[in-house]
Design a protein around this motif. Structure first.
Motif, PDB file in Angstrom:
ATOM      1  N   GLU A 199       3.276   0.223   3.213  1.00  0.00           N
ATOM      2  CA  GLU A 199       2.666  -0.800   4.059  1.00  0.00           C
ATOM      3  C   GLU A 199       2.679  -2.123   3.300  1.00  0.00           C
ATOM      4  O   GLU A 199       2.197  -2.207   2.177  1.00  0.00           O
ATOM      5  CB  GLU A 199       1.237  -0.394   4.400  1.00  0.00           C
ATOM      6  CG  GLU A 199       0.560  -1.329   5.366  1.00  0.00           C
ATOM      7  CD  GLU A 199      -0.831  -0.851   5.735  1.00  0.00           C
ATOM      8  OE1 GLU A 199      -1.537  -1.649   6.377  1.00  0.00           O
ATOM      9  OE2 GLU A 199      -1.215   0.284   5.395  1.00  0.00           O
TER      10      GLU A 199
ATOM     11  N   GLU B 232       9.682   6.794   0.870  1.00  0.00           N
ATOM     12  CA  GLU B 232       8.403   6.734   1.572  1.00  0.00           C
ATOM     13  C   GLU B 232       8.229   5.379   2.258  1.00  0.00           C
ATOM     14  O   GLU B 232       8.758   4.377   1.820  1.00  0.00           O
ATOM     15  CB  GLU B 232       7.250   6.963   0.610  1.00  0.00           C
ATOM     16  CG  GLU B 232       7.107   5.887  -0.446  1.00  0.00           C
ATOM     17  CD  GLU B 232       6.035   6.191  -1.472  1.00  0.00           C
ATOM     18  OE1 GLU B 232       5.052   6.868  -1.130  1.00  0.00           O
ATOM     19  OE2 GLU B 232       6.190   5.737  -2.605  1.00  0.00           O
TER      20      GLU B 232
ATOM     21  N   ASP C 273      -3.945   9.569   6.735  1.00  0.00           N
ATOM     22  CA  ASP C 273      -3.550   8.708   5.638  1.00  0.00           C
ATOM     23  C   ASP C 273      -4.593   8.665   4.545  1.00  0.00           C
ATOM     24  O   ASP C 273      -5.783   8.566   4.821  1.00  0.00           O
ATOM     25  CB  ASP C 273      -3.371   7.257   6.117  1.00  0.00           C
ATOM     26  CG  ASP C 273      -2.045   7.003   6.780  1.00  0.00           C
ATOM     27  OD1 ASP C 273      -1.138   7.818   6.623  1.00  0.00           O
ATOM     28  OD2 ASP C 273      -1.930   5.974   7.457  1.00  0.00           O
ATOM     29  N   LEU C 274      -4.151   8.732   3.324  1.00  0.00           N
ATOM     30  CA  LEU C 274      -4.977   8.469   2.163  1.00  0.00           C
ATOM     31  C   LEU C 274      -4.219   7.447   1.330  1.00  0.00           C
ATOM     32  O   LEU C 274      -3.025   7.603   1.098  1.00  0.00           O
ATOM     33  CB  LEU C 274      -5.198   9.736   1.332  1.00  0.00           C
ATOM     34  CG  LEU C 274      -6.029  10.834   1.976  1.00  0.00           C
ATOM     35  CD1 LEU C 274      -6.043  12.068   1.083  1.00  0.00           C
ATOM     36  CD2 LEU C 274      -7.450  10.362   2.208  1.00  0.00           C
ATOM     37  N   ILE C 275      -4.885   6.399   0.916  1.00  0.00           N
ATOM     38  CA  ILE C 275      -4.239   5.410   0.068  1.00  0.00           C
ATOM     39  C   ILE C 275      -4.114   6.000  -1.330  1.00  0.00           C
ATOM     40  O   ILE C 275      -5.097   6.413  -1.930  1.00  0.00           O
ATOM     41  CB  ILE C 275      -5.047   4.095   0.040  1.00  0.00           C
ATOM     42  CG1 ILE C 275      -5.216   3.524   1.453  1.00  0.00           C
ATOM     43  CG2 ILE C 275      -4.388   3.089  -0.895  1.00  0.00           C
ATOM     44  CD1 ILE C 275      -3.948   3.161   2.152  1.00  0.00           C
TER      45      ILE C 275
ATOM     46  N   TRP D 232      -1.839   0.874  -4.884  1.00  0.00           N
ATOM     47  CA  TRP D 232      -1.511  -0.439  -4.335  1.00  0.00           C
ATOM     48  C   TRP D 232      -0.891  -1.301  -5.419  1.00  0.00           C
ATOM     49  O   TRP D 232      -1.040  -1.037  -6.615  1.00  0.00           O
ATOM     50  CB  TRP D 232      -2.751  -1.122  -3.768  1.00  0.00           C
ATOM     51  CG  TRP D 232      -3.865  -1.211  -4.770  1.00  0.00           C
ATOM     52  CD1 TRP D 232      -4.854  -0.294  -4.982  1.00  0.00           C
ATOM     53  CD2 TRP D 232      -4.083  -2.247  -5.718  1.00  0.00           C
ATOM     54  NE1 TRP D 232      -5.668  -0.708  -6.002  1.00  0.00           N
ATOM     55  CE2 TRP D 232      -5.214  -1.913  -6.476  1.00  0.00           C
ATOM     56  CE3 TRP D 232      -3.432  -3.438  -6.020  1.00  0.00           C
ATOM     57  CZ2 TRP D 232      -5.711  -2.709  -7.499  1.00  0.00           C
ATOM     58  CZ3 TRP D 232      -3.924  -4.234  -7.043  1.00  0.00           C
ATOM     59  CH2 TRP D 232      -5.056  -3.872  -7.757  1.00  0.00           C
TER      60      TRP D 232
ATOM     61  N   LEU E  79       0.842  -1.199   0.000  1.00  0.00           N
ATOM     62  CA  LEU E  79       0.000   0.000   0.000  1.00  0.00           C
ATOM     63  C   LEU E  79       0.874   1.245   0.000  1.00  0.00           C
ATOM     64  O   LEU E  79       1.768   1.396   0.831  1.00  0.00           O
ATOM     65  CB  LEU E  79      -0.904   0.027   1.228  1.00  0.00           C
ATOM     66  CG  LEU E  79      -2.084  -0.920   1.210  1.00  0.00           C
ATOM     67  CD1 LEU E  79      -2.813  -0.898   2.553  1.00  0.00           C
ATOM     68  CD2 LEU E  79      -3.035  -0.589   0.083  1.00  0.00           C
ATOM     69  N   LYS E  80       0.572   2.125  -0.922  1.00  0.00           N
ATOM     70  CA  LYS E  80       1.270   3.395  -1.040  1.00  0.00           C
ATOM     71  C   LYS E  80       0.361   4.465  -0.450  1.00  0.00           C
ATOM     72  O   LYS E  80      -0.728   4.702  -0.944  1.00  0.00           O
ATOM     73  CB  LYS E  80       1.550   3.661  -2.515  1.00  0.00           C
ATOM     74  CG  LYS E  80       2.328   4.892  -2.808  1.00  0.00           C
ATOM     75  CD  LYS E  80       2.603   4.941  -4.318  1.00  0.00           C
ATOM     76  CE  LYS E  80       3.317   6.181  -4.736  1.00  0.00           C
ATOM     77  NZ  LYS E  80       4.651   6.296  -4.225  1.00  0.00           N
ATOM     78  N   HIS E  81       0.805   5.079   0.630  1.00  0.00           N
ATOM     79  CA  HIS E  81       0.034   6.111   1.309  1.00  0.00           C
ATOM     80  C   HIS E  81       0.440   7.483   0.779  1.00  0.00           C
ATOM     81  O   HIS E  81       1.616   7.741   0.557  1.00  0.00           O
ATOM     82  CB  HIS E  81       0.270   6.066   2.818  1.00  0.00           C
ATOM     83  CG  HIS E  81      -0.244   4.819   3.445  1.00  0.00           C
ATOM     84  ND1 HIS E  81      -1.446   4.763   4.104  1.00  0.00           N
ATOM     85  CD2 HIS E  81       0.268   3.569   3.504  1.00  0.00           C
ATOM     86  CE1 HIS E  81      -1.652   3.534   4.556  1.00  0.00           C
ATOM     87  NE2 HIS E  81      -0.619   2.796   4.203  1.00  0.00           N
ATOM     88  N   TYR E  82      -0.550   8.363   0.608  1.00  0.00           N
ATOM     89  CA  TYR E  82      -0.252   9.707   0.131  1.00  0.00           C
ATOM     90  C   TYR E  82       0.444  10.519   1.211  1.00  0.00           C
ATOM     91  O   TYR E  82       1.336  11.282   0.961  1.00  0.00           O
ATOM     92  CB  TYR E  82      -1.533  10.407  -0.331  1.00  0.00           C
ATOM     93  CG  TYR E  82      -1.314  11.854  -0.704  1.00  0.00           C
ATOM     94  CD1 TYR E  82      -0.518  12.201  -1.791  1.00  0.00           C
ATOM     95  CD2 TYR E  82      -1.875  12.872   0.042  1.00  0.00           C
ATOM     96  CE1 TYR E  82      -0.301  13.523  -2.128  1.00  0.00           C
ATOM     97  CE2 TYR E  82      -1.672  14.191  -0.291  1.00  0.00           C
ATOM     98  CZ  TYR E  82      -0.882  14.516  -1.368  1.00  0.00           C
ATOM     99  OH  TYR E  82      -0.671  15.816  -1.701  1.00  0.00           O
ATOM    100  N   ARG E  83       0.005  10.380   2.426  1.00  0.00           N
ATOM    101  CA  ARG E  83       0.654  11.072   3.533  1.00  0.00           C
ATOM    102  C   ARG E  83       0.415  10.267   4.791  1.00  0.00           C
ATOM    103  O   ARG E  83      -0.420   9.404   4.839  1.00  0.00           O
ATOM    104  CB  ARG E  83       0.140  12.494   3.682  1.00  0.00           C
ATOM    105  CG  ARG E  83      -1.346  12.562   3.922  1.00  0.00           C
ATOM    106  CD  ARG E  83      -1.844  13.962   3.913  1.00  0.00           C
ATOM    107  NE  ARG E  83      -3.106  13.912   3.200  1.00  0.00           N
ATOM    108  CZ  ARG E  83      -3.826  14.937   2.882  1.00  0.00           C
ATOM    109  NH1 ARG E  83      -3.413  16.120   3.194  1.00  0.00           N
ATOM    110  NH2 ARG E  83      -4.950  14.815   2.255  1.00  0.00           N
ATOM    111  N   GLY E  84       1.141  10.585   5.803  1.00  0.00           N
ATOM    112  CA  GLY E  84       0.988   9.861   7.049  1.00  0.00           C
ATOM    113  C   GLY E  84       2.313   9.776   7.765  1.00  0.00           C
ATOM    114  O   GLY E  84       3.330  10.223   7.262  1.00  0.00           O
TER     115      GLY E  84
END
Length: 135
Positions: A122, A119, A83-85, A88, A7-12
């Motif tokens: 997940e 980055e 978090d925003l996904i 993936w 999973l690639k998160h935009y921010r977090g």
């Protein structure tokens, strides 16, 4: 071979090492980042380790079963979420160590200034069968 969801998160948290917000990237920086992702996926297709991948829009809708036949719907995810996904990828690899290796490589996609983004991704195993409960 086990499958893993990346999973690639935009921010977090934690923030990437090259923490320049995407809205400050140049069009060429975005193009380079996307090309890196495409090249990575193509290499995994060639090795037989690629299953599928997609980017997803930041807009979304929450839906749940209500027992009445008309599910409640709300806007979301909301801007205040941490978090925003963003996307993936599913990989099919020999073992967990290979999944870690590939996720580490994917994390090096270029960001602002062409520097590796660094980055956090997940990595989650895809369940092949329901978990067994033992007592």
């Amino acid at each position: 071979m086990p499958k893993y969801l990346v999973l690639k998160h935009y921010r977090g948290a934690p923030a990437p090492t090259n923490d320049v917000p995407g809205d400050r990237w140049t069009p060429q920086e975005w193009a380079d980042h996307i090309q890196f992702m495409r090249d990575f996926a193509e290499r995994l297709q060639d090795s037989g380790e690629f299953v599928s991948a997609d980017a997803v829009a930041p807009e979304g809708t929450w839906v749940r079963f209500d027992g009445e036949g008309k599910p409640p719907v709300t806007d979301g995810p909301f801007a205040e979420t941490k978090d925003l996904i963003a996307g993936w990828m599913i990989i099919d690899v020999a073992d967990h160590d290979r999944a870690l290796q590939l996720a580490g490589e994917l994390s090096s996609a270029p960001g602002a200034g062409g520097k590796p983004l660094g980055e956090w991704l997940e990595l989650r195993p895809v369940m092949s069968e329901p978990p067994t409960v033992t007592e």
